[in-house]
Design a protein around this motif. Sequence first.
Motif, PDB file in Angstrom:
ATOM      1  N   MET A   1      -8.308  15.045  40.691  1.00 22.59           N
ATOM      2  CA  MET A   1      -8.608  16.394  41.181  1.00 22.59           C
ATOM      3  C   MET A   1      -9.178  17.302  40.084  1.00 22.59           C
ATOM      4  SD  MET A   1      -7.633  18.396  43.943  1.00 22.59           S
ATOM      5  CE  MET A   1      -6.780  19.868  44.394  1.00 22.59           C
ATOM      6  N   ASP A   2     -10.288  17.920  40.394  1.00 20.91           N
ATOM      7  CA  ASP A   2     -10.898  18.935  39.537  1.00 20.91           C
ATOM      8  C   ASP A   2     -11.445  18.402  38.209  1.00 20.91           C
ATOM      9  OD1 ASP A   2     -11.511  21.483  40.269  1.00 20.91           O
ATOM     10  OD2 ASP A   2     -10.108  22.407  38.885  1.00 20.91           O
ATOM     11  N   GLU A   3     -11.463  17.115  38.053  1.00 25.51           N
ATOM     12  CA  GLU A   3     -12.002  16.533  36.821  1.00 25.51           C
ATOM     13  C   GLU A   3     -13.346  15.877  37.089  1.00 25.51           C
ATOM     14  OE1 GLU A   3      -9.852  13.943  34.239  1.00 25.51           O
ATOM     15  OE2 GLU A   3      -8.007  15.084  34.526  1.00 25.51           O
ATOM     16  N   LEU A   4     -14.174  15.929  36.063  1.00 21.79           N
ATOM     17  CA  LEU A   4     -15.434  15.196  36.126  1.00 21.79           C
ATOM     18  C   LEU A   4     -15.097  13.714  35.976  1.00 21.79           C
ATOM     19  CD1 LEU A   4     -18.350  16.263  36.269  1.00 21.79           C
ATOM     20  CD2 LEU A   4     -18.404  16.230  33.783  1.00 21.79           C
ATOM     21  N   PRO A   5     -15.671  12.837  36.790  1.00 21.89           N
ATOM     22  CA  PRO A   5     -15.375  11.408  36.593  1.00 21.89           C
ATOM     23  C   PRO A   5     -15.747  10.984  35.174  1.00 21.89           C
ATOM     24  CG  PRO A   5     -16.624  11.745  38.624  1.00 21.89           C
ATOM     25  CD  PRO A   5     -16.611  13.061  37.898  1.00 21.89           C
ATOM     26  N   ALA A   6     -14.936  10.103  34.591  1.00 24.26           N
ATOM     27  CA  ALA A   6     -15.200   9.636  33.224  1.00 24.26           C
ATOM     28  C   ALA A   6     -16.590   9.013  33.132  1.00 24.26           C
ATOM     29  CB  ALA A   6     -14.140   8.627  32.813  1.00 24.26           C
ATOM     30  N   GLU A   7     -17.063   8.431  34.226  1.00 26.11           N
ATOM     31  CA  GLU A   7     -18.391   7.798  34.250  1.00 26.11           C
ATOM     32  C   GLU A   7     -19.489   8.799  33.899  1.00 26.11           C
ATOM     33  OE1 GLU A   7     -16.068   7.274  36.479  1.00 26.11           O
ATOM     34  OE2 GLU A   7     -16.072   5.199  37.190  1.00 26.11           O
TER      35      GLU A   7
ATOM     36  N   ASN B   1     -21.767   1.234  35.761  1.00 26.10           N
ATOM     37  CA  ASN B   1     -22.143   2.601  35.412  1.00 26.10           C
ATOM     38  C   ASN B   1     -23.321   2.611  34.428  1.00 26.10           C
ATOM     39  OD1 ASN B   1     -21.533   5.474  35.678  1.00 26.10           O
ATOM     40  ND2 ASN B   1     -20.963   5.378  33.531  1.00 26.10           N
TER      41      ASN B   1
ATOM     42  N   VAL C   1     -17.983  10.893  29.858  1.00 24.21           N
ATOM     43  CA  VAL C   1     -18.023  10.190  28.571  1.00 24.21           C
ATOM     44  C   VAL C   1     -19.456  10.037  28.041  1.00 24.21           C
ATOM     45  CG1 VAL C   1     -17.434   8.057  27.366  1.00 24.21           C
ATOM     46  CG2 VAL C   1     -15.808   9.069  28.960  1.00 24.21           C
TER      47      VAL C   1
ATOM     48  N   ARG D   1     -13.045  20.100  45.132  1.00 20.39           N
ATOM     49  CA  ARG D   1     -12.038  19.389  44.327  1.00 20.39           C
ATOM     50  C   ARG D   1     -12.659  18.545  43.213  1.00 20.39           C
ATOM     51  NH1 ARG D   1      -7.880  16.485  48.211  1.00 20.39           N
ATOM     52  NH2 ARG D   1      -9.723  15.316  48.813  1.00 20.39           N
TER      53      ARG D   1
ATOM     54  N   ARG E   1     -16.165  -1.739  35.738  1.00 21.06           N
ATOM     55  CA  ARG E   1     -16.932  -0.692  36.426  1.00 21.06           C
ATOM     56  C   ARG E   1     -17.886  -0.002  35.453  1.00 21.06           C
ATOM     57  NH1 ARG E   1     -12.604   3.071  34.907  1.00 21.06           N
ATOM     58  NH2 ARG E   1     -13.313   5.208  35.242  1.00 21.06           N
TER      59      ARG E   1
ATOM     60  N   SER F   1      -8.421  10.229  33.960  1.00 21.03           N
ATOM     61  CA  SER F   1      -9.451   9.618  34.808  1.00 21.03           C
ATOM     62  C   SER F   1     -10.175   8.458  34.115  1.00 21.03           C
ATOM     63  CB  SER F   1     -10.474  10.676  35.218  1.00 21.03           C
ATOM     64  OG  SER F   1     -11.091  11.229  34.070  1.00 21.03           O
ATOM     65  N   PHE F   2      -9.967   8.287  32.810  1.00 21.25           N
ATOM     66  CA  PHE F   2     -10.751   7.280  32.097  1.00 21.25           C
ATOM     67  C   PHE F   2     -10.549   5.884  32.671  1.00 21.25           C
ATOM     68  CE2 PHE F   2     -12.345   4.427  28.975  1.00 21.25           C
ATOM     69  CZ  PHE F   2     -13.292   5.124  28.250  1.00 21.25           C
ATOM     70  N   ASP F   3      -9.305   5.591  32.994  1.00 21.66           N
ATOM     71  CA  ASP F   3      -8.969   4.211  33.345  1.00 21.66           C
ATOM     72  C   ASP F   3      -8.864   3.977  34.851  1.00 21.66           C
ATOM     73  OD1 ASP F   3      -8.644   1.706  32.372  1.00 21.66           O
ATOM     74  OD2 ASP F   3      -6.661   1.995  31.524  1.00 21.66           O
ATOM     75  N   THR F   4      -9.336   4.922  35.637  1.00 24.82           N
ATOM     76  CA  THR F   4      -9.243   4.719  37.083  1.00 24.82           C
ATOM     77  C   THR F   4     -10.569   5.053  37.762  1.00 24.82           C
ATOM     78  OG1 THR F   4      -8.218   5.452  39.147  1.00 24.82           O
ATOM     79  CG2 THR F   4      -8.197   7.031  37.334  1.00 24.82           C
ATOM     80  N   PRO F   5     -10.981   4.206  38.707  1.00 24.72           N
ATOM     81  CA  PRO F   5     -12.199   4.540  39.444  1.00 24.72           C
ATOM     82  C   PRO F   5     -11.928   5.540  40.574  1.00 24.72           C
ATOM     83  CG  PRO F   5     -11.379   2.402  40.127  1.00 24.72           C
ATOM     84  CD  PRO F   5     -10.417   2.918  39.086  1.00 24.72           C
ATOM     85  N   LEU F   6     -10.672   5.983  40.689  1.00 25.97           N
ATOM     86  CA  LEU F   6     -10.354   6.952  41.745  1.00 25.97           C
ATOM     87  C   LEU F   6     -10.526   8.364  41.196  1.00 25.97           C
ATOM     88  CD1 LEU F   6      -7.093   5.229  42.991  1.00 25.97           C
ATOM     89  CD2 LEU F   6      -9.417   4.893  43.834  1.00 25.97           C
ATOM     90  N   ARG F   7     -10.795   9.267  42.080  1.00 24.41           N
ATOM     91  CA  ARG F   7     -11.021  10.645  41.644  1.00 24.41           C
ATOM     92  C   ARG F   7      -9.733  11.299  41.155  1.00 24.41           C
ATOM     93  NH1 ARG F   7     -15.276  13.548  41.574  1.00 24.41           N
ATOM     94  NH2 ARG F   7     -17.122  12.852  42.689  1.00 24.41           N
TER      95      ARG F   7
END
Lengths: 387, 274
Positions: free
Chosen positions: A230-236, B252, A239, B126, B248, A222-228
């Motif tokens: 599944m089941d992961e906390l967004p890197a935003e 943030n 981190v 999800r 982005r 998920s680090f390099d994508t602004p898309l979700r």
Amino acid sequence: MIHNKIQRLLTKKRCTLLGVGPMSINCVDAAIEISNQFESPLLLIASRRQIDSDEFGGGYVNSWTTCNFAEYVTNRDKKGKILLARDHGGPWQSELERKQRLSLRNAMDSAKRSYKADIDAGFEVIHIDPSVDIHGIPSRDEILDRIYELYEYCWSHAQRSGKEIIFEIGTEEQSGSTNTQEELDYTLQSINQFCDKNRLPRPTFVVIQTGTRVMEMRNVGSFDTPLRVMDELPAEIQVPKMIQICNEHGIFMKEHNADYLSDEALYWHPRLGIHAANVAPEFGVAESKALVKCLEEAGLNELSDDFMALAYSSKKWEKWMIKDSKASDRDRALIAGHYIFSKPECQELKAKAQRALDEKQFDLNLFLKDAVKASIYRYMSNFKLLK
Amino acid sequence: MKPIATIILNRNLPDPTDRLYEHLARVDGDLTDVYVLEAGSDISRLSQYCSWHANDPHTQKHGLRYGRGMNYALLKLYEGRKWSNYDAFFLLTNDTELGPNKTIEPLLEILNSHRKLGIVSPCSMRWGERYLLTNDSTKYFWFIHNNALLLRREFLESIIELTSPTFMNFIFDGTNFRGYLIESELIAKAYSNDWAAAITSSVYVEENESYLLEKADLIKTDKYQENIRLYLEEGRLWIKQKYGFNSRWSMNQYAKSFYDLFFENNPELIRYRI
């Protein structure tokens, strides 16, 4: 002293340290030369599959034993810029320990012997990762107990031998998922307590899942994508939060699996406060791609085909593939290329290629080393490691 | 008078829109009025509950997307003098799937018990965020990526464009057509005006992406992968042009800096900090 040196570097330059996987002799040479050229420290992070002591049959990289590898690096690292690091040491981290289906006690003893060889050879950064268990899933506290035992062993042996070491801890690899804040808080608190109680130095690095995961020849986390994912906390969220917890506990955060991240993502590493990051397979793939390119451009297609066939048939690509992957056989061969560099057939193939290239005064290994250097340079540049 | 106005943004998918409307009317009808905005839908594919139909040629061809669509509907309420009737606005897209139980009531309770909350987002089964919401079901975040948002009127009144409001600028920036980081911009505005943004696990809402994946032709929108490509390409250009941000991560950090400041100014709310 090593800890202080790293601390000075990270606070003064606010850079991200780079851990380079020693994927081949050219990769090791590239890392030594580029770190000396730019007078910038690099970690050479050897997994037990890549390099291990004689007792475990060495590793797949140049058939080096721990001792041979350390001697090779130390002799060439004129300015002393390389830190030798054991990556993912611990029980069952060696193929042999898994094949022999060692019991916990025997696997721990075996891991200790491997660490002893590391410390004797001059490894300075010791990563203790007892998360693998072929007999079951250990609880968090069982993992901590195994860390304590190995930590104490390594420190005592280093003290007795007059060696200086620092520690990296971390209990996950390539899960691509995210540590919870509670998990990290609990682990760091427990380990710091253990260290203080036993008068041991606290660990320097902790492995943090930042949402990086290598599959095939890309980073799918998920680090390099602004898309979700599944089941992961967004890197935003993940981190900055993890960095905050590391800072509160006075430990440096180390990211694993930073391969193939975009320049944009890498550029933000030092700015976000990520203290160190490991990159490995990307450098192996860079060399394989360069080899194939060189052979094909020189019209040595038969040798190129032989290399690809050898790499493909090793099946070493299997663990890197995405489920239901549509990757071509060529891609699979490139992914597996570095695993066969030290095989006699590959050595022979490269020797043949060099003989053919001699007419053009073309140095194949120099070309391959430069390709890996370019790949390492991208990280050093984004991580603010260049003077 | 009902305290909440729910807005459903639809484009050519009358069935799920009608189901969503009927579910809300049945389960949460005592607390919400529900409005459906048709964003350039074909006349034959309108929801039976259509409140407004944006059908100028441009909208017919391209739709309105989230920012322009929600601006359009909220401005309609404002111009129709219904704005002040509501305490908050619940924004939904037609691919939202609500649970069988009440959605609005628990969200409204959270809004009422957290006086500094400007934005509340339900969680999703999800999302990784749910692991942060095990001890406290509501926490304040600097980053929320969701289409289902409950926005407090008082917060919106601190940021709405009143000089010359249109569907391009009333609340969201309509030049950000595909909505890249649209929530982050809203969250930064909230914290900078001393309002917070929360995610709650008291309510779970899911997004059914299968409509976009399988029915893009029917919706008359870009194919999924093409939409992602344009979302990123146009979005990156938008943050560069508007903020001079090249990543982005800049946005943030921008939102997070206001988040950190919020807790310096409101130390009594520190328990809601993640």
